[in-house]
Design an enzyme around this catalytic site. Structure first.
Site, PDB file in Angstrom:
ATOM      1  CG  HIS A  39       4.656  -8.339  -2.311  1.00  0.00           C
ATOM      2  ND1 HIS A  39       3.813  -7.288  -2.528  1.00  0.00           N
ATOM      3  CD2 HIS A  39       5.571  -7.871  -1.430  1.00  0.00           C
ATOM      4  CE1 HIS A  39       4.204  -6.244  -1.844  1.00  0.00           C
ATOM      5  NE2 HIS A  39       5.278  -6.575  -1.160  1.00  0.00           N
ATOM      6  CG  ASN A  40       7.671  -8.462  -5.301  1.00  0.00           C
ATOM      7  OD1 ASN A  40       6.961  -8.832  -6.233  1.00  0.00           O
ATOM      8  ND2 ASN A  40       7.464  -7.319  -4.655  1.00  0.00           N
TER       9      ASN A  40
ATOM     10  CG  PHE B 203      -1.867  -1.127   1.310  1.00  0.00           C
ATOM     11  CD1 PHE B 203      -3.137  -1.046   0.757  1.00  0.00           C
ATOM     12  CD2 PHE B 203      -1.501  -2.300   1.943  1.00  0.00           C
ATOM     13  CE1 PHE B 203      -4.012  -2.113   0.829  1.00  0.00           C
ATOM     14  CE2 PHE B 203      -2.368  -3.377   2.017  1.00  0.00           C
ATOM     15  CZ  PHE B 203      -3.627  -3.282   1.456  1.00  0.00           C
TER      16      PHE B 203
END
Length: 267
Positions: free
Chosen positions: A182-183, A127
């Protein structure tokens, strides 16, 4: 007694009429005609699959499991009850998936074991604050890829990627209640013990072992052949193989000296 039995029989009869009307209402609806018949019952196990999915005849799809459109399920795969295989998911041969697993935006390699309650391929936690001070979600549009012979413990979560795909290397083993953001890219033959938390965009080499409750901050790189003691926290890159511990994580001998020094101070 006869009066009570008659009342009971009448109530069952009335319930049957009501339920029949309810069922006929939905079986005659447009939703049923356009959606329900897209899913068929799998011959081995009784689960449901979308007619566009590709499933090997040897696969077992248990009752209560659903395979959605465009997904591929390889030979000798077992999908447990309550599991949802989302759109365009690929599951390699001889993989076993437990109960109530959620798979989306991901590929699963061959001979993997996915235990109960695992979630793979959901959005990562990303975010930012806009000019009005409102929290805005960053796009999470890529995938999670699980290599071959990977085992993932119960209720662990592996997020999909945002700027690169999340990757778990071959033969890596993940314990229960592990969070991989993530990633994250994890090499082959790594071990992640219970309650490990890895923040976004971390890169780990091969043969890395993380003890229970280890935390790794975002965008950190850990080279191959590193071992971290339980409850350690990695706050910066680890560039040399070896054993580490503490908060922040330092070479294990230095951490032990720190602990010994604190104990001497307390005496």
């Amino acid at each position: 007694m006869a009066i009570h039995f008659k009342r009971f029989s009448n109530s069952i009869f009335n319930w049957k009429l009501t339920s029949d009307k309810f069922i006929s209402l939905f079986t005659n609806s447009d939703v049923d005609e356009t959606g329900r018949h897209e899913f068929l019952k799998w011959h081995k196990g009784g689960g449901m699959f979308h007619k566009s999915a590709s499933i090997d005849p040897t696969a077992m799809i248990d009752f209560g499991a659903v395979v959605h459109s465009g997904s591929f399920v390889g030979e000798n795969v077992h999908v447990g009850s309550g599991t949802v295989v989302g759109d365009n998911v690929t599951i390699g041969q001889s993989t076993k998936i437990g109960y109530n697993v959620a798979l989306a935006n991901c590929t699963i390699g061959d001979s993997c074991v996915i235990h109960h309650g695992v979630c793979i391929g959901q959005d990562g936690f990303g975010f930012f604050t806009d000019e009005n001070g409102v929290m805005v979600k960053k796009p999470q549009a890529l995938k999670a890829h699980i290599g071959d012979n990977v085992e993932i413990g119960a209720n662990s979560c592996i997020d999909r990627g945002s700027w690169r795909d999340t990757m778990i290397g071959d033969h890596s083993k993940i314990d229960n209640l592990v969070q991989i953001a993530h990633n994250v890219v994890i090499g082959k033959c790594c071990i992640l013990c219970g309650q490990v938390g890895i923040a976004g965009s971390v890169t780990m080499g091969d043969y890395v072992s993380l003890g229970g409750r280890v935390g790794v901050r975002d965008h950190v790189t850990i080279v191959s052949q590193v071992r971290l003691a339980a409850a350690s926290c990695v706050t910066k890159d680890i560039t040399k193989p070896g054993d580490y511990g503490g908060f922040p994580a330092v070479p294990i001998r230095e951490w032990r000296r720190q602990v010994a020094s604190r104990l001497q101070t307390l005496k």
